[in-house]
Design an enzyme around this catalytic site. Structure first.
Site, PDB file in Angstrom:
ATOM      1  N   HIS A 125      10.470  -1.842   1.891  1.00 37.46           N
ATOM      2  CA  HIS A 125       9.561  -1.955   3.048  1.00 37.46           C
ATOM      3  C   HIS A 125       8.884  -3.330   2.983  1.00 37.46           C
ATOM      4  CE1 HIS A 125       6.625  -0.948  -0.093  1.00 37.46           C
ATOM      5  NE2 HIS A 125       5.679  -1.416   0.749  1.00 37.46           N
TER       6      HIS A 125
ATOM      7  N   HIS B 260      -5.605   1.429   1.595  1.00 36.98           N
ATOM      8  CA  HIS B 260      -4.505   0.516   1.886  1.00 36.98           C
ATOM      9  C   HIS B 260      -5.051  -0.712   2.598  1.00 36.98           C
ATOM     10  CE1 HIS B 260      -0.188  -0.053   3.660  1.00 36.98           C
ATOM     11  NE2 HIS B 260      -0.308  -0.656   2.467  1.00 36.98           N
TER      12      HIS B 260
ATOM     13  N   HIS C 100       5.157  -5.057   3.174  1.00 40.45           N
ATOM     14  CA  HIS C 100       3.702  -4.897   3.206  1.00 40.45           C
ATOM     15  C   HIS C 100       3.136  -6.145   3.888  1.00 40.45           C
ATOM     16  CE1 HIS C 100      -0.359  -3.883   1.825  1.00 40.45           C
ATOM     17  NE2 HIS C 100      -0.484  -5.197   1.553  1.00 40.45           N
TER      18      HIS C 100
END
Length: 440
Positions: A412, A333, A414
């Protein structure tokens, strides 16, 4: 200048044969005559030098210090030596009159009557006498007659010469001036009936026997011999000298009182100075303490982390940076996720310029901002954009709304931080935010 001596040299002006005595209503008034010269005299120039030393040559000076005239006579001295015949005080008399009285003082006391100035002026006994001034005229009754010496009848042994007391006389002075054998004690013994119990108390007009011999005048009883005298020993101290001593004692007491007052004032002044110094020191200490507190507060603020950045959303993170997995093309990630509902306000993490604002492939709708420190921030999976490319933004300014566009499994944000504009130059986004004072 005070009368220090009790005796003086012979002055014929007080003897009946060299003075005039008049009577009025039974009272005797004496008019002293100033002799043309004395046994001890000084020139007018010498007296001028003494006056220059004593009073700067001001013959009429009266400064209020108890001394008067050019030669600074004390009042008792002026009166004792016949100055009242000229004026009430020395400063009211003429220069010549003051010198005439000074000649008598010189004759009686010597140059020591002017301790310092006599030496400076060269004042000594002996020398040419200045011209004598005329005394102030006194009232003369029409029936006045010249006094003549009184003598006993030739059938009696001895001769009795008489002396008329004038103002300022003392038994000591008369005995010394007229050369009475046995001194003032013998003179007092011969005239005790006239003088009374106090030998210091004689008054103008009294007639005294100067040379009693073996008999006395009809109005006087015979005086006992000196060796037979059994009465109290009189002091014989002149009244003028007593007054001078009293004045000196009063001056000493006044000086001591002034010194005590001055010392008390100095003590109070010193206490006031110390109190002021203590207060000043206290104020300085308080100011120093306040300054130290201010500096401590400044240091505290300086030590506290400065919040120069802003959290992109008001929520805590979920999927951390560098989490590994096949879901990400790089194998881990590259940012951090903040789980928030669609439509949540997304804010710029720092001030900067919008590099791009639009569709970003797997990132969905995104905004990329370049900051002044050279870093880039990315905001992805947005549902709406509120800025455009090239626009300047401030830290905390809203730039978009969150969503679930692109390669996303649910709503969400990022958030990613890079060292360059393109993919692959990512750094820890939470460390970046925390370095700018953001608590996440």
């Amino acid at each position: 200048m005070a009368v220090r001596g009790r005796h003086r040299r012979r002055q014929q002006s007080r003897f009946n044969r060299a003075s005039l005595t008049v009577t009025a209503g039974g009272a005797g008034l004496a008019l002293p005559l100033v002799a043309a010269g004395t046994a001890d005299a000084a020139s007018a120039d010498t007296w001028a030098k003494v006056a220059a030393c004593e009073s700067s040559g001001d013959w009429s000076v009266n400064t209020g210090n108890g001394y008067y005239g050019g030669l600074q006579f004390k009042q008792s001295t002026w009166e004792a030596y016949g100055g009242s015949a000229y004026a009430g005080r020395a400063d009211l008399a003429t220069k010549d009159q003051q010198i005439a009285v000074a000649e008598k003082v010189l004759d009686g006391q010597g140059p020591g009557a002017w301790p310092a100035c006599s030496q400076k002026a060269g004042l000594t006994r002996g020398g040419p006498a200045p011209v004598a001034p005329e005394a102030a005229p006194a009232p003369r009754p029409a029936t006045s007659q010249a006094a003549t010496p009184t003598t006993t009848p030739q059938s009696k042994a001895g001769t009795v010469e008489m002396y008329t007391v004038v103002r300022g006389d003392t038994l000591s002075q008369i005995a010394d001036d007229q050369r009475v054998k046995g001194g003032w004690q013998r003179l007092y013994q011969a005239n005790r009936a006239q003088v009374g119990a106090d030998p210091d108390l004689i008054v103008p007009g009294q007639r005294l026997q100067l040379k009693p011999g073996d008999t006395a005048t009809p109005q006087s009883r015979p005086a006992p011999k000196a060796k037979d005298w059994t009465g109290p020993e009189p002091t014989g101290k002149p009244a003028a000298e007593k007054a001078a001593e009293a004045a000196r004692a009063k001056a000493v007491a006044a000086r001591k009182a002034a010194e005590a007052k001055k010392a008390e004032e100095a003590k109070k002044a010193e206490e006031g100075r110390k109190a002021a110094a203590a207060k000043k020191a206290e104020q300085a200490a308080a100011a120093k303490k306040a300054e130290a507190a201010r500096k401590a507060e400044q240091a505290k603020k300086a030590a506290a982390p400065r919040t120069t950045l802003s959290s992109p959303v008001d929520a805590g993170p979920s999927t951390p940076y560098r989490a590994s997995g096949a879901s990400w093309s790089k194998g881990y990630h590259t940012g951090v996720d903040f789980p928030v509902p669609t439509g949540t306000s997304v804010k710029a993490a720092a001030s900067g310029t919008v590099v791009s604002a639009g569709w970003g492939g797997s990132y969905g709708y995104q905004v990329v901002i370049k900051h002044a420190d050279g870093k880039y921030s990315q905001y992805a999976h947005l549902s709406a954009l509120t800025v455009r490319g090239g626009q300047s933004v401030q830290a905390g300014q809203r730039i978009a709304r969150s969503g679930s566009t692109g390669n996303s499994t649910g709503p969400h944000l990022h958030f990613e931080v890079r060292t360059g504009p393109g993919f692959g130059s990512d750094i820890d986004p939470l460390a970046y935010l925390r370095g700018g004072g953001v608590k996440v």
